[in-house]
Design a protein around this motif. Structure first.
Motif, short mmCIF file in Angstrom:
data_model
loop_
_atom_site.label_atom_id
_atom_site.label_comp_id
_atom_site.label_asym_id
_atom_site.label_seq_id
_atom_site.Cartn_x
_atom_site.Cartn_y
_atom_site.Cartn_z
N MET A 72 0.83 -1.21 0.00
CA MET A 72 0.00 0.00 0.00
C MET A 72 0.86 1.26 0.00
O MET A 72 0.56 2.23 -0.70
N VAL A 73 1.93 1.26 0.79
CA VAL A 73 2.84 2.41 0.80
C VAL A 73 3.48 2.59 -0.57
O VAL A 73 3.57 3.70 -1.10
N ASP A 112 12.49 -1.85 2.84
CA ASP A 112 11.48 -2.73 3.42
C ASP A 112 11.30 -2.42 4.91
O ASP A 112 12.20 -1.89 5.56
N GLY A 113 10.14 -2.81 5.43
CA GLY A 113 9.90 -2.71 6.87
C GLY A 113 10.02 -1.30 7.39
O GLY A 113 9.49 -0.34 6.83
N GLN A 114 10.76 -1.15 8.49
CA GLN A 114 10.96 0.15 9.10
C GLN A 114 11.69 1.10 8.16
O GLN A 114 11.42 2.31 8.14
N ALA A 115 12.59 0.55 7.36
CA ALA A 115 13.34 1.39 6.42
C ALA A 115 12.41 2.08 5.42
O ALA A 115 12.69 3.19 4.96
N GLN A 116 11.28 1.42 5.10
CA GLN A 116 10.31 2.04 4.19
C GLN A 116 9.71 3.30 4.82
O GLN A 116 9.50 4.30 4.14
N LEU A 117 9.47 3.24 6.13
CA LEU A 117 8.95 4.41 6.83
C LEU A 117 10.01 5.50 6.97
O LEU A 117 9.69 6.69 6.97
N SER A 142 -3.39 9.54 0.41
CA SER A 142 -3.19 8.09 0.27
C SER A 142 -1.92 7.65 0.98
O SER A 142 -1.88 6.60 1.64
N LEU A 143 -0.88 8.48 0.86
CA LEU A 143 0.39 8.15 1.51
C LEU A 143 0.24 8.18 3.03
O LEU A 143 0.77 7.31 3.73
N ASP A 144 -0.48 9.18 3.54
CA ASP A 144 -0.70 9.27 4.99
C ASP A 144 -1.42 8.03 5.52
O ASP A 144 -1.04 7.46 6.55
N HIS A 145 -2.45 7.60 4.80
CA HIS A 145 -3.24 6.44 5.22
C HIS A 145 -2.39 5.16 5.17
O HIS A 145 -2.40 4.35 6.12
N ALA A 146 -1.65 4.98 4.09
CA ALA A 146 -0.81 3.79 3.95
C ALA A 146 0.27 3.76 5.01
O ALA A 146 0.57 2.70 5.59
N GLU A 147 0.87 4.91 5.30
CA GLU A 147 1.91 4.97 6.33
C GLU A 147 1.36 4.59 7.70
O GLU A 147 2.00 3.86 8.46
#
Length: 235
Positions: A72-73, A112-117, A142-147
């Motif tokens: 989703m992100v 991936d994972g935390q690195a994506q955030l 959309s980005l806010d919701h996916a995050e």
């Protein structure tokens, strides 16, 4: 009696303690006491093993949820890219895409994972000049919701993995108690059979090693008729 090791799995421990419990039942008051103790140890090990397996199932489900939110992100980032492209088509001087993705979109999507955030705060800063233009506000939503979902999924995975660790520690403790019970029972039964201590061994499972369980080759094998070679068919 085979002395179990810490590295022996729960199925091995359960096999030995269940055999011992069944063999002791109804033999004498001492044996009945050992039966009760062994049965309790077996039940504790089985329940702890199931709890660990359930925790592992939950951890797998949590990981699947994390993978879904990560997609989703990534899709939200693609929406940002699409919105930037649209802005650039309308006004190339904006250079929206080059500003938002100076090293390309793949550098933002690949982690991936935390690195994506971790890459998102800088992305938002680069998006700031364009948030009120075109479709960028929708892409940002959309980005806010996916995050938010991805962050929650990461926390769920951390909690699920911690639960697996806890349940496995409890299972290992239950194994230790089984080994302790078997050793204690072995000593008490040898004392019980003072005249013939070896009689105590009948109440404990004896497993043959793989080497001993292999069938032996016959001493005088029956000669087998030789098979003539198949002649080659001429080409």
């Amino acid at each position: 009696m085979r002395h179990l090791r810490e590295t022996d799995g729960s199925p091995v421990h359960r096999r030995h303690i269940n055999f011992h419990a069944t063999m002791c039942k109804g033999v004498s008051p001492l044996h009945d006491t050992l039966h009760i103790e062994a049965t309790a140890g077996a039940a504790k090990l089985r329940s702890s093993q199931r709890a660990r397996e359930d925790a592992e199932d939950m951890a797998t489900a949590a990981y699947a949820g994390l993978m879904r939110t990560e997609v989703m992100v990534e899709n939200a980032i693609r929406e940002v890219d699409a919105a930037a492209r649209k802005l650039d088509r309308k006004d190339p001087a904006l250079a929206a895409r080059r500003t938002i993705f100076p090293k390309g979109m793949s550098r933002v999507i690949k982690p991936d994972g935390q690195a994506q955030l971790d890459v998102l705060p800088a992305l938002r800063i680069r998006m700031a000049p364009f948030v009120d233009k075109g479709d960028m506000d929708d892409a940002l939503a959309s980005l806010d919701h996916a995050e938010m979902l991805h962050r929650a999924a990461l926390e769920t995975v951390h909690l699920a993995n911690a639960e697996v660790d806890l349940r496995f520690a409890e299972e290992r403790e239950a194994r230790r108690l089984v080994r302790e019970q078997l050793a204690s029972a072995h000593g008490r039964l040898r004392d019980h059979y003072k005249a013939t201590p070896a009689a105590a061994e009948a109440f404990f499972l004896r497993e043959k090693s793989p080497a001993r369980s292999k069938p032996k080759a016959p001493t005088n094998p029956t000669p087998q008729p030789s098979v003539p070679a198949t002649p080659l068919t001429p080409a």
